[in-house]
Design a protein around this motif. Structure first.
Motif, PDB file in Angstrom:
ATOM      1  N   ILE A  46       0.929  -4.676  -0.984  1.00 28.22           N
ATOM      2  CA  ILE A  46       2.153  -4.022  -1.431  1.00 28.22           C
ATOM      3  C   ILE A  46       2.275  -4.246  -2.929  1.00 28.22           C
ATOM      4  O   ILE A  46       2.018  -5.344  -3.422  1.00 28.22           O
ATOM      5  N   THR A  47       2.667  -3.211  -3.628  1.00 29.32           N
ATOM      6  CA  THR A  47       3.055  -3.343  -5.027  1.00 29.32           C
ATOM      7  C   THR A  47       4.555  -3.090  -5.068  1.00 29.32           C
ATOM      8  O   THR A  47       5.057  -2.134  -4.478  1.00 29.32           O
ATOM      9  N   SER A  48       5.267  -3.969  -5.742  1.00 29.54           N
ATOM     10  CA  SER A  48       6.720  -3.830  -5.826  1.00 29.54           C
ATOM     11  C   SER A  48       7.190  -4.349  -7.167  1.00 29.54           C
ATOM     12  O   SER A  48       6.482  -5.080  -7.856  1.00 29.54           O
ATOM     13  N   GLY A  49       8.397  -3.961  -7.521  1.00 31.96           N
ATOM     14  CA  GLY A  49       8.966  -4.427  -8.770  1.00 31.96           C
ATOM     15  C   GLY A  49       9.896  -3.401  -9.376  1.00 31.96           C
ATOM     16  O   GLY A  49      10.520  -2.612  -8.671  1.00 31.96           O
ATOM     17  N   VAL A  50       9.956  -3.416 -10.710  1.00 29.92           N
ATOM     18  CA  VAL A  50      10.820  -2.505 -11.452  1.00 29.92           C
ATOM     19  C   VAL A  50       9.957  -1.705 -12.407  1.00 29.92           C
ATOM     20  O   VAL A  50       9.177  -2.274 -13.169  1.00 29.92           O
ATOM     21  N   ASP A  51      10.094  -0.383 -12.358  1.00 29.60           N
ATOM     22  CA  ASP A  51       9.361   0.499 -13.268  1.00 29.60           C
ATOM     23  C   ASP A  51       9.920   0.320 -14.678  1.00 29.60           C
ATOM     24  O   ASP A  51      11.125   0.478 -14.892  1.00 29.60           O
ATOM     25  N   ASN A  52       9.074  -0.025 -15.627  1.00 28.26           N
ATOM     26  CA  ASN A  52       9.535  -0.264 -16.995  1.00 28.26           C
ATOM     27  C   ASN A  52      10.067   0.987 -17.681  1.00 28.26           C
ATOM     28  O   ASN A  52      10.892   0.898 -18.576  1.00 28.26           O
ATOM     29  N   GLU A  53       9.578   2.167 -17.285  1.00 28.25           N
ATOM     30  CA  GLU A  53      10.041   3.408 -17.904  1.00 28.25           C
ATOM     31  C   GLU A  53      11.367   3.873 -17.319  1.00 28.25           C
ATOM     32  O   GLU A  53      12.298   4.206 -18.040  1.00 28.25           O
ATOM     33  N   THR A  54      11.461   3.908 -15.997  1.00 25.37           N
ATOM     34  CA  THR A  54      12.660   4.448 -15.340  1.00 25.37           C
ATOM     35  C   THR A  54      13.667   3.365 -14.974  1.00 25.37           C
ATOM     36  O   THR A  54      14.817   3.681 -14.657  1.00 25.37           O
ATOM     37  N   GLU A  55      13.270   2.113 -14.985  1.00 21.88           N
ATOM     38  CA  GLU A  55      14.073   0.962 -14.588  1.00 21.88           C
ATOM     39  C   GLU A  55      14.510   1.034 -13.122  1.00 21.88           C
ATOM     40  O   GLU A  55      15.472   0.409 -12.710  1.00 21.88           O
ATOM     41  N   LYS A  56      13.769   1.809 -12.313  1.00 17.96           N
ATOM     42  CA  LYS A  56      14.047   1.904 -10.885  1.00 17.96           C
ATOM     43  C   LYS A  56      13.116   0.978 -10.111  1.00 17.96           C
ATOM     44  O   LYS A  56      11.986   0.742 -10.511  1.00 17.96           O
ATOM     45  N   ASP A  57      13.629   0.474  -8.983  1.00 18.84           N
ATOM     46  CA  ASP A  57      12.808  -0.355  -8.102  1.00 18.84           C
ATOM     47  C   ASP A  57      11.763   0.505  -7.402  1.00 18.84           C
ATOM     48  O   ASP A  57      11.988   1.694  -7.169  1.00 18.84           O
ATOM     49  N   PHE A  58      10.631  -0.095  -7.072  1.00 15.20           N
ATOM     50  CA  PHE A  58       9.617   0.610  -6.304  1.00 15.20           C
ATOM     51  C   PHE A  58       8.991  -0.339  -5.292  1.00 15.20           C
ATOM     52  O   PHE A  58       8.945  -1.549  -5.497  1.00 15.20           O
ATOM     53  N   LEU A  59       8.531   0.233  -4.177  1.00 15.99           N
ATOM     54  CA  LEU A  59       7.811  -0.475  -3.127  1.00 15.99           C
ATOM     55  C   LEU A  59       6.727   0.474  -2.652  1.00 15.99           C
ATOM     56  O   LEU A  59       7.025   1.525  -2.112  1.00 15.99           O
ATOM     57  N   GLU A  60       5.467   0.128  -2.853  1.00 14.51           N
ATOM     58  CA  GLU A  60       4.375   0.999  -2.419  1.00 14.51           C
ATOM     59  C   GLU A  60       3.353   0.209  -1.619  1.00 14.51           C
ATOM     60  O   GLU A  60       3.006  -0.911  -1.971  1.00 14.51           O
ATOM     61  N   LEU A  61       2.890   0.836  -0.561  1.00 12.18           N
ATOM     62  CA  LEU A  61       1.857   0.256   0.285  1.00 12.18           C
ATOM     63  C   LEU A  61       0.517   0.816  -0.161  1.00 12.18           C
ATOM     64  O   LEU A  61       0.330   2.025  -0.209  1.00 12.18           O
ATOM     65  N   GLN A  62      -0.404  -0.057  -0.517  1.00 12.20           N
ATOM     66  CA  GLN A  62      -1.726   0.343  -0.994  1.00 12.20           C
ATOM     67  C   GLN A  62      -2.767  -0.029   0.054  1.00 12.20           C
ATOM     68  O   GLN A  62      -2.716  -1.110   0.627  1.00 12.20           O
ATOM     69  N   ASP A  63      -3.709   0.862   0.264  1.00 15.44           N
ATOM     70  CA  ASP A  63      -4.813   0.635   1.196  1.00 15.44           C
ATOM     71  C   ASP A  63      -6.082   1.017   0.443  1.00 15.44           C
ATOM     72  O   ASP A  63      -6.328   2.186   0.188  1.00 15.44           O
ATOM     73  N   VAL A  64      -6.858   0.026   0.060  1.00 21.85           N
ATOM     74  CA  VAL A  64      -8.024   0.241  -0.790  1.00 21.85           C
ATOM     75  C   VAL A  64      -9.290  -0.060   0.000  1.00 21.85           C
ATOM     76  O   VAL A  64      -9.356  -1.043   0.743  1.00 21.85           O
ATOM     77  N   THR A  65     -10.294   0.795  -0.146  1.00 27.31           N
ATOM     78  CA  THR A  65     -11.599   0.539   0.456  1.00 27.31           C
ATOM     79  C   THR A  65     -12.607   0.258  -0.659  1.00 27.31           C
ATOM     80  O   THR A  65     -12.382   0.577  -1.813  1.00 27.31           O
ATOM     81  N   PHE A  66     -13.714  -0.331  -0.283  1.00 26.48           N
ATOM     82  CA  PHE A  66     -14.725  -0.749  -1.240  1.00 26.48           C
ATOM     83  C   PHE A  66     -16.036  -0.040  -0.955  1.00 26.48           C
ATOM     84  O   PHE A  66     -16.405   0.123   0.196  1.00 26.48           O
ATOM     85  N   ALA A  67     -16.727   0.328  -2.000  1.00 31.33           N
ATOM     86  CA  ALA A  67     -18.000   1.029  -1.837  1.00 31.33           C
ATOM     87  C   ALA A  67     -19.182   0.075  -1.701  1.00 31.33           C
ATOM     88  O   ALA A  67     -20.213   0.441  -1.176  1.00 31.33           O
ATOM     89  N   HIS A  68     -19.032  -1.152  -2.172  1.00 32.22           N
ATOM     90  CA  HIS A  68     -20.152  -2.093  -2.202  1.00 32.22           C
ATOM     91  C   HIS A  68     -19.762  -3.408  -1.532  1.00 32.22           C
ATOM     92  O   HIS A  68     -18.594  -3.791  -1.548  1.00 32.22           O
ATOM     93  N   PRO A  69     -20.730  -4.121  -0.982  1.00 31.05           N
ATOM     94  CA  PRO A  69     -20.439  -5.434  -0.398  1.00 31.05           C
ATOM     95  C   PRO A  69     -19.919  -6.407  -1.464  1.00 31.05           C
ATOM     96  O   PRO A  69     -20.249  -6.289  -2.641  1.00 31.05           O
ATOM     97  N   ILE A  70     -19.117  -7.354  -1.006  1.00 34.00           N
ATOM     98  CA  ILE A  70     -18.629  -8.411  -1.885  1.00 34.00           C
ATOM     99  C   ILE A  70     -19.654  -9.538  -1.842  1.00 34.00           C
ATOM    100  O   ILE A  70     -20.024 -10.031  -0.777  1.00 34.00           O
ATOM    101  N   GLN A  71     -20.096  -9.920  -2.989  1.00 35.38           N
ATOM    102  CA  GLN A  71     -21.174 -10.888  -3.101  1.00 35.38           C
ATOM    103  C   GLN A  71     -20.768 -12.270  -2.588  1.00 35.38           C
ATOM    104  O   GLN A  71     -19.588 -12.614  -2.582  1.00 35.38           O
TER     105      GLN A  71
END
Length: 171
Positions: A46-71
């Motif tokens: 989750i990314t959350s906080g206050v947008d510095n430009e709009t000064e509005k709160d935000f809550l976003e759910l991120q789902d990231v995949t990886f192309a390469h193995p983690i060493q």
């Protein structure tokens, strides 16, 4: 359950930690303390906080995949400016929190696992991925968060990462 698979999976961890540079920010950290590579299917945070430009709160759910193995014996850190917001902009380094929720991965033997925010390690059979599976594993509602669907994240996850000094022998 294969002991070697469980031993490797138990050495995969993630956490959120305070930013060293900003009072009101956190980073997400992933570590592969095993001596074998792992393949990440999903890293959910989750990314959350206050947008510095709009000064509005935000809550976003991120789902990231990886192309390469983690060493083996490596870690990487996700900082707020590494991530693309749902609107296509970057997050501010200050006033933004990256809070990891779960990581879905395959060990060197091809066994699937999920590690949750509270450290729980769960073996996975069959397909895993998507909001319904995340809700089942996490045991709480994710509806409060706006999904940042369709946003192409840059190669923020350096699959080589930083070397770790404290790795387990014989994973």
């Amino acid at each position: 359950m294969n002991e070697k698979s469980h031993a490797q999976a138990s050495r995969i961890s993630m956490w959120s930690e305070p930013s060293k540079n900003y009072t009101y920010a956190t980073n997400g950290v992933f570590a592969n303390r095993s001596l074998d590579p792992v393949v990440i299917g999903n890293l959910v945070f989750i990314t959350s906080g206050v947008d510095n430009e709009t000064e509005k709160d935000f809550l976003e759910l991120q789902d990231v995949t990886f192309a390469h193995p983690i060493q083996p014996c490596s870690s990487f850190t996700i900082t707020p400016p590494d991530v693309i917001r749902g609107d296509g902009k970057r997050y501010s380094a200050e006033n933004t929190y990256v809070d990891v929720l779960l990581i879905h991965f395959w060990d060197v033997n091809g066994k699937q696992w999920v590690r949750t925010e509270n450290g729980k390690l769960i073996p996975v059979e069959g397909n895993f991925g998507g909001i319904a599976d995340y809700k089942k594993v996490l045991g709480h509602r994710l509806d409060a968060f706006r999904e940042a669907d369709g946003v192409m994240q840059p190669d923020i996850m350096n699959s080589k990462g930083k070397p770790l000094e404290d790795c387990a022998a014989g994973s």
